[in-house]
Design a protein around this motif. Structure first.
Motif, PDB file in Angstrom:
ATOM      1  N   PHE A  93       0.634  -1.067   0.138  1.00 18.09           N
ATOM      2  CA  PHE A  93       0.129  -0.054   0.212  1.00 18.09           C
ATOM      3  C   PHE A  93       0.495   1.049   0.856  1.00 18.09           C
ATOM      4  N   HIS A  94       1.743   1.300   0.648  1.00 19.78           N
ATOM      5  CA  HIS A  94       2.819   2.269   1.439  1.00 19.78           C
ATOM      6  C   HIS A  94       3.365   3.218  -0.643  1.00 19.78           C
ATOM      7  N   GLU A  95       4.423   1.383  -1.066  1.00 25.69           N
ATOM      8  CA  GLU A  95       4.670   1.551  -1.843  1.00 25.69           C
ATOM      9  C   GLU A  95       4.039   2.455  -3.115  1.00 25.69           C
ATOM     10  N   GLN A  96       2.711   1.681  -3.324  1.00 28.98           N
ATOM     11  CA  GLN A  96       1.734   2.792  -4.529  1.00 28.98           C
ATOM     12  C   GLN A  96       1.659   3.967  -4.262  1.00 28.98           C
TER      13      GLN A  96
END
Length: 171
Positions: free
Chosen positions: A7-10
């Motif tokens: 999620f944080h990479e997206q």
């Protein structure tokens, strides 16, 4: 085989535009701008571009370009007055090198910028006859020869004692 992004990479990738990415974006320059709180250094490049875009028959083109180059040279941001292409070399680092704290380090009056900023804020440094207490003060070429310690500064007294030029009868 590529793994699924977390999620944080997206979320991070949403902020980066890879389609319109330009290679001249200087990440290091952005860090310098934030660190030294310099506003709009690209404004010089934009003004130079506007002058360059003027038609050659315009009588103000030469006058404006001479004024801009003379101002940048006097400030110490460019090494010589050749052409408007010199304005492309003006960066955030050029401004940072002309700050008073950086000048003190360059002149070997202080060992690092933190110490220089501390001495400036404490009122140990003057330019000519004027006491400067702002480490972000931009020093022009003509002012750079006038940077010295104040007369009442203990640092000046220590330097004079070290160099054996201090008068023993002074307080």
């Amino acid at each position: 085989m590529v793994r699924k992004l977390k999620f944080h990479e997206q979320k991070l990738l949403k902020k980066v535009d890879y389609v319109n990415w330009s290679s001249d974006n200087n990440v290091h320059e952005g860090k310098i701008l934030r660190k030294f709180a310099i506003r709009k250094p690209r404004q010089i490049r934009d003004i130079a571009q506007l002058i360059r875009d003027l038609p050659d028959k315009n009588p103000n083109k030469a006058k404006l370009s001479r004024k801009l180059l003379a101002k940048l040279f006097d400030m110490g941001l460019i090494p010589s007055i050749d052409s408007l292409e010199r304005c492309e070399t003006v960066s955030a680092s050029s401004f940072c090198r002309r700050r008073l704290a950086s000048i003190l380090v360059h002149e070997n009056m202080c060992k690092d910028i933190g110490q220089a900023a501390q001495f400036i804020e404490q009122g140990h440094v003057r330019i000519g006859a004027e006491l400067i207490t702002d480490p972000a003060f931009l020093v022009t070429r003509t002012m750079s020869d006038l940077v010295t310690w104040t007369n009442a500064s203990k640092i000046r007294k220590h330097v004079e004692s070290y160099n054996n030029i201090r008068d023993d009868f002074e307080e």
